[in-house]
Design a protein around this motif. Structure first.
Motif, PDB file in Angstrom:
ATOM      1  N   LEU A 175       0.843  -1.197   0.000  1.00 27.97           N
ATOM      2  CA  LEU A 175       0.000   0.000   0.000  1.00 27.97           C
ATOM      3  C   LEU A 175       0.875   1.243   0.000  1.00 27.97           C
ATOM      4  O   LEU A 175       2.013   1.200   0.467  1.00 27.97           O
ATOM      5  N   PRO A 176       0.337   2.357  -0.487  1.00 26.48           N
ATOM      6  CA  PRO A 176       1.112   3.598  -0.422  1.00 26.48           C
ATOM      7  C   PRO A 176       1.430   3.941   1.029  1.00 26.48           C
ATOM      8  O   PRO A 176       0.760   3.477   1.952  1.00 26.48           O
ATOM      9  N   ARG A 177       2.457   4.781   1.206  1.00 25.74           N
ATOM     10  CA  ARG A 177       2.806   5.205   2.563  1.00 25.74           C
ATOM     11  C   ARG A 177       1.577   5.784   3.252  1.00 25.74           C
ATOM     12  O   ARG A 177       0.685   6.310   2.608  1.00 25.74           O
ATOM     13  N   GLU A 178       1.537   5.678   4.557  1.00 26.38           N
ATOM     14  CA  GLU A 178       0.392   6.162   5.331  1.00 26.38           C
ATOM     15  C   GLU A 178       0.057   7.609   5.013  1.00 26.38           C
ATOM     16  O   GLU A 178      -1.100   7.997   5.004  1.00 26.38           O
ATOM     17  N   SER A 179       1.055   8.403   4.715  1.00 27.68           N
ATOM     18  CA  SER A 179       0.801   9.810   4.413  1.00 27.68           C
ATOM     19  C   SER A 179       0.057   9.985   3.089  1.00 27.68           C
ATOM     20  O   SER A 179      -0.595  10.988   2.867  1.00 27.68           O
ATOM     21  N   THR A 180       0.138   8.979   2.202  1.00 25.53           N
ATOM     22  CA  THR A 180      -0.541   9.053   0.916  1.00 25.53           C
ATOM     23  C   THR A 180      -1.947   8.488   0.998  1.00 25.53           C
ATOM     24  O   THR A 180      -2.870   9.007   0.393  1.00 25.53           O
ATOM     25  N   LEU A 181      -2.122   7.396   1.744  1.00 24.72           N
ATOM     26  CA  LEU A 181      -3.434   6.789   1.898  1.00 24.72           C
ATOM     27  C   LEU A 181      -4.308   7.741   2.710  1.00 24.72           C
ATOM     28  O   LEU A 181      -3.931   8.174   3.790  1.00 24.72           O
ATOM     29  N   ARG A 182      -5.443   8.074   2.179  1.00 27.01           N
ATOM     30  CA  ARG A 182      -6.314   9.038   2.851  1.00 27.01           C
ATOM     31  C   ARG A 182      -6.911   8.488   4.134  1.00 27.01           C
ATOM     32  O   ARG A 182      -7.150   7.298   4.252  1.00 27.01           O
ATOM     33  N   LYS A 183      -7.188   9.369   5.060  1.00 27.36           N
ATOM     34  CA  LYS A 183      -7.949   9.004   6.258  1.00 27.36           C
ATOM     35  C   LYS A 183      -9.413   9.336   6.051  1.00 27.36           C
ATOM     36  O   LYS A 183     -10.291   8.777   6.684  1.00 27.36           O
ATOM     37  N   ARG A 184      -9.663  10.321   5.171  1.00 26.06           N
ATOM     38  CA  ARG A 184     -11.026  10.708   4.813  1.00 26.06           C
ATOM     39  C   ARG A 184     -11.152  10.745   3.299  1.00 26.06           C
ATOM     40  O   ARG A 184     -10.303  11.298   2.606  1.00 26.06           O
ATOM     41  N   ALA A 185     -12.227  10.157   2.781  1.00 23.84           N
ATOM     42  CA  ALA A 185     -12.468  10.159   1.341  1.00 23.84           C
ATOM     43  C   ALA A 185     -13.027  11.510   0.909  1.00 23.84           C
ATOM     44  O   ALA A 185     -13.286  12.387   1.744  1.00 23.84           O
ATOM     45  N   ASN A 186     -13.239  11.665  -0.392  1.00 22.39           N
ATOM     46  CA  ASN A 186     -13.662  12.954  -0.945  1.00 22.39           C
ATOM     47  C   ASN A 186     -15.014  13.433  -0.437  1.00 22.39           C
ATOM     48  O   ASN A 186     -15.290  14.623  -0.467  1.00 22.39           O
ATOM     49  N   GLU A 187     -15.870  12.549   0.035  1.00 24.86           N
ATOM     50  CA  GLU A 187     -17.173  12.960   0.557  1.00 24.86           C
ATOM     51  C   GLU A 187     -17.250  12.790   2.074  1.00 24.86           C
ATOM     52  O   GLU A 187     -18.328  12.709   2.641  1.00 24.86           O
TER      53      GLU A 187
END
Length: 182
Positions: free
Chosen positions: A115-127
């Motif tokens: 998976l991408p680094r934690e900083s890249t993986l979102r914690k909140r999606a666009n909505e």
């Protein structure tokens, strides 16, 4: 126009992979995508409070296609918007197509080496949806043993996974779990 490799309209009975591999342009009717993103760290899931306001559900990335978009383009866009994961066009593989009333669902599986680094993986999606990574056995335990979560105390989200998505990918989930176990 939605055509196959020899320039003919989509032929009834073509397998989803034949259709996906040979189409040019958007499908003739509306579509939605679902993408199960799997990595050694787990599977990416989204907690959707927007569409399921009264009873929020965990789900895989995905959503409705936009005008002029092909299913693979919709899959890539939704995965980026919801989870922050950039994929190349050849990474998602069409698992199956499910005809619905008025549109089709294109279900993809994307296997990533990491998976991408934690900083890249979102914690909140666009909505505003929450994004998390779960081990595959977590989804399997909560959905397969007790699909409606009435008795499964091992999972904090037992009633809250969108069960129809689990059913679409059940064979993939079981195969991945068995691969890890051997």
């Amino acid at each position: 126009m939605y055509i196959n490799a020899v320039g003919q309209p989509k032929i009834e009975g073509q397998s989803p992979s034949e259709v996906e591999a040979t189409t040019v342009g958007p499908p003739p009717r509306g579509f939605a995508t679902i993408n199960m993103v799997i990595a050694p760290e787990g599977v990416v899931v989204i907690f959707d409070r927007v569409r399921y306001r009264d009873d929020p559900k965990w789900k895989f990335t995905g959503g409705r296609g936009e005008p002029g978009e092909t299913p693979i383009q919709g899959c890539l866009r939704e995965t980026k918007e919801e989870a922050g994961v950039d994929l190349a066009e050849d990474q998602p593989h069409l698992h199956r197509t499910i005809p619905m009333r008025g549109y089709d669902i294109y279900a993809y599986v994307t296997r990533l080496p990491k998976l991408p680094r934690e900083s890249t993986l979102r914690k909140r999606a666009n909505e505003g949806e929450d994004v998390d990574v779960w081990p595959l056995h977590h989804i399997y335990m909560m959905a397969d043993d007790d699909p409606y979560g009435k008795q499964n105390s091992q999972s904090r989200h037992a009633r809250d996974f969108l069960y129809f998505q689990y059913e679409i990918f059940r064979d993939v989930i079981v195969a991945e779990i068995e691969k890890v176990a051997t």
